[in-house]
Design an enzyme around this catalytic site. Structure first.
Site, short mmCIF file in Angstrom:
data_model
loop_
_atom_site.label_atom_id
_atom_site.label_comp_id
_atom_site.label_asym_id
_atom_site.label_seq_id
_atom_site.Cartn_x
_atom_site.Cartn_y
_atom_site.Cartn_z
CG ASP A 189 4.43 8.49 -0.62
OD1 ASP A 189 5.15 9.10 -1.42
OD2 ASP A 189 3.37 7.92 -0.98
CB SER A 190 9.97 9.75 -1.88
OG SER A 190 10.04 11.01 -1.23
CG ASP A 214 3.13 12.44 0.12
OD1 ASP A 214 2.12 12.91 -0.43
OD2 ASP A 214 4.05 11.85 -0.51
CE LYS A 243 3.30 14.65 -2.94
NZ LYS A 243 2.77 13.38 -3.47
CD GLU A 285 0.89 9.00 -5.15
OE1 GLU A 285 0.35 7.98 -5.64
OE2 GLU A 285 2.09 9.05 -4.81
CD GLU A 322 6.59 11.00 -9.74
OE1 GLU A 322 5.95 11.38 -8.75
OE2 GLU A 322 7.47 10.12 -9.69
O1 KIV Z 1 6.84 11.38 -2.14
C1 KIV Z 1 7.45 12.21 -2.83
O2 KIV Z 1 8.61 12.54 -2.59
C2 KIV Z 1 6.76 12.78 -3.97
C3 KIV Z 1 7.55 13.66 -4.89
C4 KIV Z 1 8.39 12.84 -5.77
C5 KIV Z 1 6.68 14.60 -5.62
O3 KIV Z 1 5.62 12.53 -4.17
#
Ligand code: KIV
Length: 286
Positions: free
Chosen positions: A65-66, A104, A134, A136, A203
């Site tokens: 989600d970056s 994510d 993924k 959080e 992180e």
């Molecule tokens: O969203 C993302 O890119 C991340 C990484 C920084 C681990 O969560």
């Protein structure tokens, strides 16, 4: 001489730089931890960039989600939607042959509980074709991890600095400093491991604490700003390649100045157009 079956032949000897033609799976990731092999992970948000990383042998790509800050022009990851992740994750899967693609779950896609998490994770697996998702959170997300894993969806967890909580953190501070915070981080990492996660991102965590977490888990830790002792390391690709504008976090190493190179190419093109030297004869049809 023992004959190897096609499946046995394609078992990767190493995650990075292996020559197997099939996609990396979470079983390969577990085997790498047993061998003590370190591995690299990058983010990717489009098919073309993902194909470059796939060809370079990067075994795991995260459609993170970056993308909010690095691809879609938002200030944080918070506004990113399931639709955005699903479209870009599908592109990354299309652009790759070997890498394990992890999608994510964005903010708001799993916080309601395990059933909401399963609905959205299923969407990423079915629509985008990702091999894992993924999310959080440690103890607070363990129920979600457990239901996804028992439903057949591999989960990478993410503890320490969890950027979706930027509003609660009031920024992006290093996590796990002090005895109480360190103990909580250990509990979070153990909770997601016990719930069945196949790996956990750490992180912005002090290196000593990340090393302790890595020693105490049987699943791999993926560090970002968490020192050298994690099993794997991840960077946001635009940070790694020097594409990000302005200041990057202390933990980023830039391997290229892509922003400068691309800007230079755009200026050279513009000058050719203005000066009447592009298109030249070799670019012209008659
Ligand atoms: O969203 C993302 O890119 C991340 C990484 C920084 C681990 O969560």
């Amino acid at each position: 001489m023992t004959q190897l079956s096609p499946a046995q032949k394609s078992v990767p000897k190493t995650l990075y730089g292996g020559t197997s033609s099939r996609r990396i799976t979470v079983r390969d990731i577990a085997a790498a931890k047993e061998r003590g092999e370190k591995w690299p992970m990058l983010t990717a948000y489009d098919a073309m960039t993902a194909s470059v990383f796939d060809e370079a042998g990067i075994p795991v790509l995260l459609v993170g989600d970056s993308m909010g800050n690095c691809h879609l022009g938002y200030e944080t990851t918070v506004p990113v939607t399931m639709d955005e992740i699903a479209i870009l994750a599908a592109a990354v899967v299309r652009g790759t042959k070997r890498t394990l693609v992890v999608g994510d779950l964005p903010f708001g896609a799993y916080q309601e509980g395990p059933v909401q998490a399963l609905r959205n994770a299923t969407r990423l697996v079915k629509e985008a074709g990702v091999g894992a998702v993924k999310l959080e959170g440690g103890e607070r997300s363990a129920d979600q991890v457990e239901l996804l894993v028992s439903s057949g969806i591999p989960v990478m967890a993410h503890v320490g600095l969890t950027p979706q909580s930027v509003n609660a953190f009031g920024g992006y501070p290093v996590q796990g400093r002090g005895e109480e915070a360190a103990q909580q981080l250990l509990r979070d990492a153990k909770a997601v491991q016990d719930a069945g996660a196949f790996a956990v991102v750490l992180e912005a965590v002090p290196a000593e604490l990340a090393a302790e977490v890595t020693r105490s888990l049987h699943i791999p830790t993926v560090g970002i700003g968490a020192g050298l002792d994690c099993d794997a390391q991840v960077l946001v690709w635009t940070d790694m390649a020097g594409m990000t504008a302005g200041r990057v976090p202390k933990f980023v190493k830039q391997y290229l100045q892509l922003r400068e190179l691309l800007g230079g190419a755009a200026k050279a093109f513009a000058e050719d157009v203005i000066g009447g030297t592009f298109p030249a004869e070799e670019h012209t049809f008659h």
